[in-house]
Design a protein around this motif. Structure first.
Motif, mmCIF file in Angstrom:
data_model
loop_
_atom_site.group_PDB
_atom_site.id
_atom_site.type_symbol
_atom_site.label_atom_id
_atom_site.label_comp_id
_atom_site.label_asym_id
_atom_site.label_seq_id
_atom_site.Cartn_x
_atom_site.Cartn_y
_atom_site.Cartn_z
ATOM 1 N N GLY A 189 48.576 39.279 49.650
ATOM 2 C CA GLY A 189 49.244 38.089 50.154
ATOM 3 C C GLY A 189 48.337 36.938 50.520
ATOM 4 O O GLY A 189 48.706 36.114 51.370
ATOM 5 N N ARG A 190 47.178 36.830 49.888
ATOM 6 C CA ARG A 190 46.264 35.734 50.227
ATOM 7 C C ARG A 190 46.926 34.373 50.075
ATOM 8 O O ARG A 190 46.615 33.433 50.813
ATOM 9 N N TRP A 191 47.843 34.246 49.140
ATOM 10 C CA TRP A 191 48.494 32.970 48.859
ATOM 11 C C TRP A 191 49.333 32.475 50.039
ATOM 12 O O TRP A 191 49.719 31.304 50.091
ATOM 13 N N ARG A 192 49.576 33.357 51.018
ATOM 14 C CA ARG A 192 50.390 32.941 52.168
ATOM 15 C C ARG A 192 49.596 32.153 53.215
ATOM 16 O O ARG A 192 50.182 31.611 54.152
ATOM 17 N N VAL A 193 48.283 32.104 53.086
ATOM 18 C CA VAL A 193 47.464 31.407 54.079
ATOM 19 C C VAL A 193 47.553 29.901 53.856
ATOM 20 O O VAL A 193 47.189 29.415 52.772
ATOM 21 N N PRO A 194 48.021 29.123 54.841
ATOM 22 C CA PRO A 194 48.053 27.665 54.678
ATOM 23 C C PRO A 194 46.632 27.102 54.757
ATOM 24 O O PRO A 194 45.926 27.345 55.726
ATOM 25 N N HIS A 195 46.218 26.393 53.743
ATOM 26 C CA HIS A 195 44.905 25.764 53.770
ATOM 27 C C HIS A 195 45.054 24.369 54.360
ATOM 28 O O HIS A 195 44.916 23.349 53.684
ATOM 29 N N ALA A 196 45.353 24.338 55.643
ATOM 30 C CA ALA A 196 45.617 23.082 56.345
ATOM 31 C C ALA A 196 45.051 23.171 57.752
ATOM 32 O O ALA A 196 44.810 24.269 58.276
#
Length: 215
Positions: free
Chosen positions: A20-27
């Protein structure tokens, strides 16, 4: 710990899998809350969740809380660990200075916190403390629950050198909603309820990892 060293330890000498790495918001204003298994928990989180993006977007390199009595004993060590984006925290008491510094860093970027405050002795997810909830109420970040599994076997309590040949899992959950609890007001009771909700999610994810390991 530099990225090549992290990859060597967790990617080659141990087997690490991320879900689930894609769930991390890069913000900015992203708070990662994780269970605590070892002294090196923050390294695989920073590497597998934010590298290589953090090389080009420095605000993605997460700040981390570190025990003041272990890492900030003298001015030289304090300076070194500050360069590694560590925030000193006094154990066993409410550290208002650490919460203020954490809130300031969080608004500008990303922070990883371990609400349990100490490493698990049995590998199970324990109850979190209200401090992380107070930071949440102050900054209203996106809260990402992370579950680590296997770090306690890589570096058990009392060990100085990491072991090899272990299996490590990192599960990234969906951001946890807490607006209903925040609406109750900025109190320690509300903060604790927010942390309890996040820790319940982290514990649930640990059970999911157990099922995945049996496949």
């Amino acid at each position: 710990m530099a990225p090549p060293c992290v990859f060597l330890l967790f990617g080659l000498l141990n087997r690490t899998r991320v879900y689930g790495r894609w769930r991390v918001p890069h913000a900015r204003n992203t708070l990662v809350l994780s269970n605590h298994q070892s002294m090196i928990d923050s390294f695989p989180i920073a590497y597998y969740l934010f590298f290589p993006e953090k090389m080009f977007r420095p605000h993605l390199a997460p700040w981390n809380a570190a025990a003041a009595e272990n890492f900030f004993k003298n001015p030289l060590f304090a300076w070194v660990f500050h360069q590694f984006k560590c925030i000193p925290v006094r154990r066993g008491r409410r550290d208002l200075r650490a919460m203020i510094r954490s809130a300031r860093a969080l608004r500008a970027g990303t922070i990883t916190l371990f609400p349990e405050g100490t490493r698990s002795r049995d590998g199970k997810v324990g109850r979190g403390r209200a401090g992380a909830g107070m930071v949440i109420l102050q900054t209203r970040p996106q809260v990402v629950p992370i579950t680590l599994e296997g770090l306690d076997r890589v570096l058990p309590i009392g060990s100085r050198l990491p072991r090899i040949g272990q299996r490590v899992s990192i599960y990234v959950g969906r951001p946890v909603p807490y607006e209903d609890l925040a609406a109750e007001g900025r109190s320690r009771a509300s903060a604790q309820r927010i942390v309890d909700r996040v820790m319940e999610r982290i514990a649930f994810q640990q059970r999911l990892l157990g099922r995945l390991a049996r496949r």
